[in-house]
Scaffold this active site. Structure first.
Site, PDB file in Angstrom:
ATOM      1  N   TYR A   1       0.812  -1.231   0.000  1.00 46.10           N
ATOM      2  CA  TYR A   1       0.000   0.000   0.000  1.00 46.10           C
ATOM      3  C   TYR A   1       0.839   1.272   0.000  1.00 46.10           C
ATOM      4  O   TYR A   1       0.312   2.352   0.222  1.00 46.10           O
ATOM      5  CB  TYR A   1      -0.953  -0.006   1.207  1.00 46.10           C
ATOM      6  CG  TYR A   1      -2.041  -1.044   1.079  1.00 46.10           C
ATOM      7  CD1 TYR A   1      -1.740  -2.390   1.152  1.00 46.10           C
ATOM      8  CD2 TYR A   1      -3.366  -0.681   0.875  1.00 46.10           C
ATOM      9  CE1 TYR A   1      -2.711  -3.360   1.026  1.00 46.10           C
ATOM     10  CE2 TYR A   1      -4.358  -1.650   0.746  1.00 46.10           C
ATOM     11  CZ  TYR A   1      -4.015  -2.970   0.834  1.00 46.10           C
ATOM     12  OH  TYR A   1      -4.983  -3.937   0.702  1.00 46.10           O
TER      13      TYR A   1
ATOM     14  N   ASP B   1      -3.628 -18.100   3.611  1.00 43.30           N
ATOM     15  CA  ASP B   1      -4.680 -18.935   3.019  1.00 43.30           C
ATOM     16  C   ASP B   1      -5.294 -19.848   4.080  1.00 43.30           C
ATOM     17  O   ASP B   1      -6.521 -20.016   4.155  1.00 43.30           O
ATOM     18  CB  ASP B   1      -4.158 -19.721   1.810  1.00 43.30           C
ATOM     19  CG  ASP B   1      -2.771 -20.308   2.034  1.00 43.30           C
ATOM     20  OD1 ASP B   1      -2.083 -19.885   2.990  1.00 43.30           O
ATOM     21  OD2 ASP B   1      -2.368 -21.195   1.268  1.00 43.30           O
TER      22      ASP B   1
ATOM     23  N   LYS C   1       2.759 -15.110   4.557  1.00 40.97           N
ATOM     24  CA  LYS C   1       2.856 -16.086   3.458  1.00 40.97           C
ATOM     25  C   LYS C   1       4.344 -16.301   3.184  1.00 40.97           C
ATOM     26  O   LYS C   1       4.828 -16.160   2.046  1.00 40.97           O
ATOM     27  CB  LYS C   1       2.096 -15.528   2.241  1.00 40.97           C
ATOM     28  CG  LYS C   1       1.937 -16.500   1.090  1.00 40.97           C
ATOM     29  CD  LYS C   1       0.943 -17.607   1.350  1.00 40.97           C
ATOM     30  CE  LYS C   1       0.908 -18.571   0.173  1.00 40.97           C
ATOM     31  NZ  LYS C   1       0.203 -19.824   0.483  1.00 40.97           N
TER      32      LYS C   1
ATOM     33  N   ASP D   1      -6.411  -6.452   5.283  1.00 44.07           N
ATOM     34  CA  ASP D   1      -7.505  -5.845   4.521  1.00 44.07           C
ATOM     35  C   ASP D   1      -8.502  -6.926   4.097  1.00 44.07           C
ATOM     36  O   ASP D   1      -9.717  -6.810   4.287  1.00 44.07           O
ATOM     37  CB  ASP D   1      -6.893  -5.146   3.290  1.00 44.07           C
ATOM     38  CG  ASP D   1      -7.891  -4.305   2.521  1.00 44.07           C
ATOM     39  OD1 ASP D   1      -9.059  -4.220   2.949  1.00 44.07           O
ATOM     40  OD2 ASP D   1      -7.503  -3.734   1.483  1.00 44.07           O
TER      41      ASP D   1
ATOM     42  N   ASP E   1     -12.569  -8.308   6.135  1.00 38.20           N
ATOM     43  CA  ASP E   1     -13.894  -8.364   5.506  1.00 38.20           C
ATOM     44  C   ASP E   1     -14.499  -9.746   5.721  1.00 38.20           C
ATOM     45  O   ASP E   1     -15.685  -9.889   6.035  1.00 38.20           O
ATOM     46  CB  ASP E   1     -13.796  -8.103   3.987  1.00 38.20           C
ATOM     47  CG  ASP E   1     -14.022  -6.643   3.622  1.00 38.20           C
ATOM     48  OD1 ASP E   1     -13.663  -5.777   4.446  1.00 38.20           O
ATOM     49  OD2 ASP E   1     -14.551  -6.366   2.528  1.00 38.20           O
TER      50      ASP E   1
HETATM   51  P1  ATP Z   1     -14.315  -1.443  -0.751  1.00 36.21           P
HETATM   52  O1  ATP Z   1     -13.532  -2.049  -1.870  1.00 36.21           O
HETATM   53  O2  ATP Z   1     -14.247   0.039  -0.713  1.00 36.21           O
HETATM   54  O3  ATP Z   1     -14.044  -2.080   0.576  1.00 36.21           O
HETATM   55  P2  ATP Z   1     -16.574  -3.000  -1.667  1.00 36.21           P
HETATM   56  O4  ATP Z   1     -17.382  -2.581  -2.839  1.00 36.21           O
HETATM   57  O5  ATP Z   1     -15.635  -4.142  -1.815  1.00 36.21           O
HETATM   58  O6  ATP Z   1     -15.844  -1.719  -1.056  1.00 36.21           O
HETATM   59  P3  ATP Z   1     -18.380  -2.604   0.413  1.00 36.21           P
HETATM   60  O7  ATP Z   1     -18.798  -1.338  -0.210  1.00 36.21           O
HETATM   61  O8  ATP Z   1     -17.656  -2.530   1.698  1.00 36.21           O
HETATM   62  O9  ATP Z   1     -17.522  -3.448  -0.545  1.00 36.21           O
HETATM   63  O10 ATP Z   1     -19.636  -3.515   0.656  1.00 36.21           O
HETATM   64  C1  ATP Z   1     -19.911  -4.749  -0.005  1.00 36.21           C
HETATM   65  C2  ATP Z   1     -21.408  -4.994   0.140  1.00 36.21           C
HETATM   66  O11 ATP Z   1     -21.737  -5.197   1.514  1.00 36.21           O
HETATM   67  C3  ATP Z   1     -22.188  -3.785  -0.307  1.00 36.21           C
HETATM   68  O12 ATP Z   1     -22.436  -3.856  -1.671  1.00 36.21           O
HETATM   69  C4  ATP Z   1     -23.436  -3.851   0.546  1.00 36.21           C
HETATM   70  O13 ATP Z   1     -24.406  -4.641  -0.074  1.00 36.21           O
HETATM   71  C5  ATP Z   1     -22.946  -4.523   1.824  1.00 36.21           C
HETATM   72  N1  ATP Z   1     -22.681  -3.512   2.860  1.00 36.21           N
HETATM   73  C6  ATP Z   1     -21.508  -2.878   3.118  1.00 36.21           C
HETATM   74  N2  ATP Z   1     -21.648  -2.006   4.116  1.00 36.21           N
HETATM   75  C7  ATP Z   1     -22.936  -2.073   4.511  1.00 36.21           C
HETATM   76  C8  ATP Z   1     -23.699  -1.386   5.512  1.00 36.21           C
HETATM   77  N3  ATP Z   1     -23.173  -0.452   6.326  1.00 36.21           N
HETATM   78  N4  ATP Z   1     -25.011  -1.708   5.631  1.00 36.21           N
HETATM   79  C9  ATP Z   1     -25.564  -2.642   4.859  1.00 36.21           C
HETATM   80  N5  ATP Z   1     -24.898  -3.316   3.894  1.00 36.21           N
HETATM   81  C10 ATP Z   1     -23.600  -3.027   3.711  1.00 36.21           C
END
Ligand code: ATP
Length: 321
Positions: A118, A193, A163, A217, A221
């Site tokens: 990053y 992994d 890794k 990161d 998620d």
């Molecule tokens: P980034 O790459 O910026 O992390 P991303 O597009 O990979 O973004 P997010 O925007 O974090 O992913 O969210 C993925 C999905 O999770 C969204 O499309 C949405 O449907 C759901 N989501 C994320 N945050 C929320 C929230 N606060 N409330 C409800 N649903 C959410």
């Protein structure tokens, strides 16, 4: 009085930040609050994702509370992290009562936040594209010390994720330096992994998880989803004398403007912010209010409710003020 800069951000950012502000303002007398634009919104308006006025206010602020940024995240989020050397990204992952989850989980990710891939050192040389991945001794030691601090407050157990079977030099270095810094604690290590698999299969084996930037990161998620969804996952970016708090989720453009975004990730990020400022009671009272709101059924559709973002924010604020 502490100076707080609020950056609403993009997509669902302004909605979840507005909801979190009801809660933050309940403790507002402790803060001098300014609001500034950054992100895709600013890029479209001023031709820069981080306008000079926002940067000036960020320089002056003691603490920043930020919504997610869309396509220009690197120019805002990564810039703030590196400009103020917010070297540790703290992401607690824990089930909330009454929220359906994939599994039981209760751990804290300590993600290195300013090095790794990053640093933005990417090059194109003809038909070859190159990205540099960096781990410094100083950078690894300081984030490992943060992991140590969390481990000492919890179960004295840290898992280092890497890794090093492939990236023998850079990940091997991160692991070895971190190991040294964590001496005296129960420390194990896991390939990234395998960690992804274990987070789904047996997440309770983790307590404090120390990772380089990119693996953290990705894994956080995944871990957030295991606990019940991205809408619930808070984070703090911590440096030696400045910090920024933000929900883990992104701009979620697919649901922006619909009023259905879950503000709890942002509100729990505010709780982390108060804790960092030494206001432990405020943090605890926000966390309790979040749990009570969920138990009362005041929640957004992603966790089975039918309330909108603003209603949830106002309700949680009403429980603490
Ligand atoms: P980034 O790459 O910026 O992390 P991303 O597009 O990979 O973004 P997010 O925007 O974090 O992913 O969210 C993925 C999905 O999770 C969204 O499309 C949405 O449907 C759901 N989501 C994320 N945050 C929320 C929230 N606060 N409330 C409800 N649903 C959410």
């Amino acid at each position: 009085m502490r100076k707080l800069l609020v950056i609403p951000g993009d997509g669902i950012g302004p909605e979840v930040v507005e909801a979190a502000m009801y809660v933050i303002k309940a403790f507002g007398s402790e803060l001098e609050i300014k609001v500034a634009e950054a992100g895709d919104v600013a890029l479209n308006k001023y031709g820069t994702a981080m306008p000079p006025e926002t940067l000036r206010l960020a320089d002056l602020a003691d603490v920043i509370f930020k919504g997610p940024i869309g396509e220009s995240a690197f120019d805002v989020t990564s810039l703030i992290r590196s400009r103020y050397v917010l070297y540790a990204n703290i992401r607690p992952v824990k089930n909330l009562p009454s929220v359906p989850a994939v599994r039981s989980i209760d751990c804290v990710f300590v993600r290195e936040n300013v090095e790794d891939v990053y640093i933005g050192a990417e090059y194109r040389v003809g038909d070859v594209a190159i990205a540099l991945k960096i781990a410094t001794e100083k950078g690894t030691r300081r984030v490992a010390r943060v992991a140590r601090k969390y481990a000492e407050e919890r179960k004295r157990k840290v898992t280092i994720v890497h890794k090093a079977n492939v990236l023998r030099v850079v990940d091997g270095f991160f692991r070895d330096v971190a190991m040294e810094e964590l001496k005296g604690l129960e420390v194990d290590q896991m390939y990234v992994d395998a960690a992804a698999m274990e987070l789904v299969r047996n997440p309770t084996r983790f307590d404090v998880v120390l990772t380089p930037n990119q693996y953290g990161d990705i894994l956080t998620d995944l871990a957030a989803q295991v606990a019940g969804g991205l809408g619930l996952a808070p984070s703090g970016n911590i440096g030696d004398d400045k910090a920024m708090f933000e929900p883990v989720h992104g701009a979620a453009f697919d649901i922006a403007g619909k009023g259905i975004a879950n503000p709890i990730a942002a509100i729990l990020s505010a709780a982390m912010m108060f804790e960092w400022m030494g206001m432990k009671n405020a943090a605890e009272s926000i966390r309790r209010a979040v749990e009570r709101a969920i138990e009362a059924g005041v929640k957004t559709p992603d966790i089975g409710g039918h309330h909108n973002t603003r209603e949830v924010g106002k309700y949680i604020a009403s429980l603490i003020s």
